[in-house]
Motif scaffolding. Structure first.
Motif, PDB file in Angstrom:
ATOM      1  N   ARG A 103       0.831  -1.202   0.000  1.00 21.86           N
ATOM      2  CA  ARG A 103       0.000   0.000   0.000  1.00 21.86           C
ATOM      3  C   ARG A 103       0.868   1.256   0.000  1.00 21.86           C
ATOM      4  NH1 ARG A 103      -4.553  -2.071  -1.922  1.00 21.86           N
ATOM      5  NH2 ARG A 103      -5.461  -3.642  -0.526  1.00 21.86           N
ATOM      6  N   SER A 104       1.905   1.269   0.834  1.00 19.49           N
ATOM      7  CA  SER A 104       2.733   2.465   0.972  1.00 19.49           C
ATOM      8  C   SER A 104       3.457   2.806  -0.334  1.00 19.49           C
ATOM      9  CB  SER A 104       3.751   2.271   2.092  1.00 19.49           C
ATOM     10  OG  SER A 104       3.104   2.042   3.329  1.00 19.49           O
TER      11      SER A 104
ATOM     12  N   TYR B   6       0.846   3.953  -3.134  1.00 14.81           N
ATOM     13  CA  TYR B   6       0.296   5.301  -3.020  1.00 14.81           C
ATOM     14  C   TYR B   6       1.369   6.377  -3.191  1.00 14.81           C
ATOM     15  CZ  TYR B   6      -3.675   2.672  -1.211  1.00 14.81           C
ATOM     16  OH  TYR B   6      -4.705   1.781  -1.065  1.00 14.81           O
TER      17      TYR B   6
ATOM     18  N   TYR C 276       1.405   3.509   4.934  1.00 10.18           N
ATOM     19  CA  TYR C 276       0.002   3.100   5.048  1.00 10.18           C
ATOM     20  C   TYR C 276      -0.140   1.679   5.597  1.00 10.18           C
ATOM     21  CZ  TYR C 276      -1.558   7.108   2.252  1.00 10.18           C
ATOM     22  OH  TYR C 276      -1.840   8.368   1.801  1.00 10.18           O
ATOM     23  N   SER C 277      -1.328   1.411   6.118  1.00 13.04           N
ATOM     24  CA  SER C 277      -1.680   0.069   6.579  1.00 13.04           C
ATOM     25  C   SER C 277      -2.253  -0.752   5.436  1.00 13.04           C
ATOM     26  CB  SER C 277      -2.706   0.150   7.711  1.00 13.04           C
ATOM     27  OG  SER C 277      -4.014   0.418   7.187  1.00 13.04           O
TER      28      SER C 277
ATOM     29  N   SER D  29      -5.294   0.677   3.999  1.00  7.27           N
ATOM     30  CA  SER D  29      -5.128   1.957   3.287  1.00  7.27           C
ATOM     31  C   SER D  29      -5.331   3.173   4.183  1.00  7.27           C
ATOM     32  CB  SER D  29      -6.076   2.040   2.071  1.00  7.27           C
ATOM     33  OG  SER D  29      -5.761   1.031   1.139  1.00  7.27           O
ATOM     34  N   ARG D  30      -4.995   3.017   5.458  1.00  2.05           N
ATOM     35  CA  ARG D  30      -5.054   4.151   6.372  1.00  2.05           C
ATOM     36  C   ARG D  30      -3.632   4.546   6.759  1.00  2.05           C
ATOM     37  NH1 ARG D  30      -9.770   2.874  10.707  1.00  2.05           N
ATOM     38  NH2 ARG D  30      -8.575   0.950  11.017  1.00  2.05           N
ATOM     39  N   PRO D  31      -3.341   5.853   6.824  1.00  4.28           N
ATOM     40  CA  PRO D  31      -1.987   6.279   7.209  1.00  4.28           C
ATOM     41  C   PRO D  31      -1.641   5.836   8.624  1.00  4.28           C
ATOM     42  CG  PRO D  31      -3.214   8.096   6.205  1.00  4.28           C
ATOM     43  CD  PRO D  31      -4.209   7.001   6.480  1.00  4.28           C
TER      44      PRO D  31
END
Length: 214
Positions: A56-57, A60, A73-74, A77-79
């Motif tokens: 994800r990191s 993005y 990111y997790s 998809s959350r920071p």
């Protein structure tokens, strides 16, 4: 660097330590001797199924090498982290933590040591996180290069003695960090890693000093 009077915890060579973070905390990781890698993994504290995700990191950010200003990111998809300051600018987020199998397959060891994977498992045991749940780590200070054919080279880290990375936690987390055990990663010499967690006014002072370049 700030004068915040929060002492560092030393991770001895070829071992790992874990800590809990609150949202807003700063995690400062320092290479005290130079050319040493720190494998970092993180899990959301109130739901350990959410973890720091390489895929994800990198997706993005649209780049392989993350540095100041980038978000980590997790898998949901959350920071999880913001990179607030970074003295080195070259880290790896593609290779898995070294393991007993790494030493057996790559180095030919017949009695392999646990490696970062085993050390992370031991550090995370109080939270019930076992080996099969340890993801690709954010390999702080690790210098990985790729040639035109996609071949991978692990080169000596670019970090010098005292270099650091500063990460702002964006959710409550459990984190674990190593002083890497793989000789390819640390130019053949096993060294420690230092870290500290900064909160409240201490975090604000360090963040402000970093923004000011002091």
């Amino acid at each position: 660097m700030s004068n915040a009077a929060i002492s560092f915890t030393r991770i001895p060579p070829c071992s790992a330590r874990a800590a809990e973070l609150e949202a807003g905390d700063l995690l400062e990781i320092v290479d005290p001797e130079g050319e040493q890698v720190c494998d970092l993994v993180a899990f959301r504290r109130d739901d350990l199924r959410e973890y720091l995700s390489s895929g994800r990191s990198l997706d993005y950010a649209s780049k392989l090498w993350l540095g100041t200003g980038d978000l980590l990111y997790s898998n949901r998809s959350r920071p999880m982290f913001e990179i607030v300051a970074d003295d080195v600018g070259r880290h790896d987020f593609t290779l898995t933590p070294c393991s007993r199998d790494t030493f057996r397959i790559l180095y030919g060891h017949t009695d392999p040591k646990p490696g970062c994977e085993g050390n992370l498992e031991m550090a995370l045991a109080p939270w019930g996180i076992d080996r099969d749940r340890i993801p690709i780590a954010f390999n702080v200070f690790m210098h990985v290069a790729f040639d035109g054919d996609g071949r991978i080279s692990v080169l000596p880290p670019k970090s010098r003695a005292g270099d650091r990375i500063l990460l702002r936690a964006l959710m409550p987390m459990v984190v674990a960090m190593t002083a890497c055990s793989a000789p390819q990663s640390n130019n053949g010499r096993f060294k420690p890693i230092d870290f500290r967690v900064l909160r409240g006014d201490d975090a604000a002072r360090v963040a402000a000093a970093s923004a000011a370049g002091t």
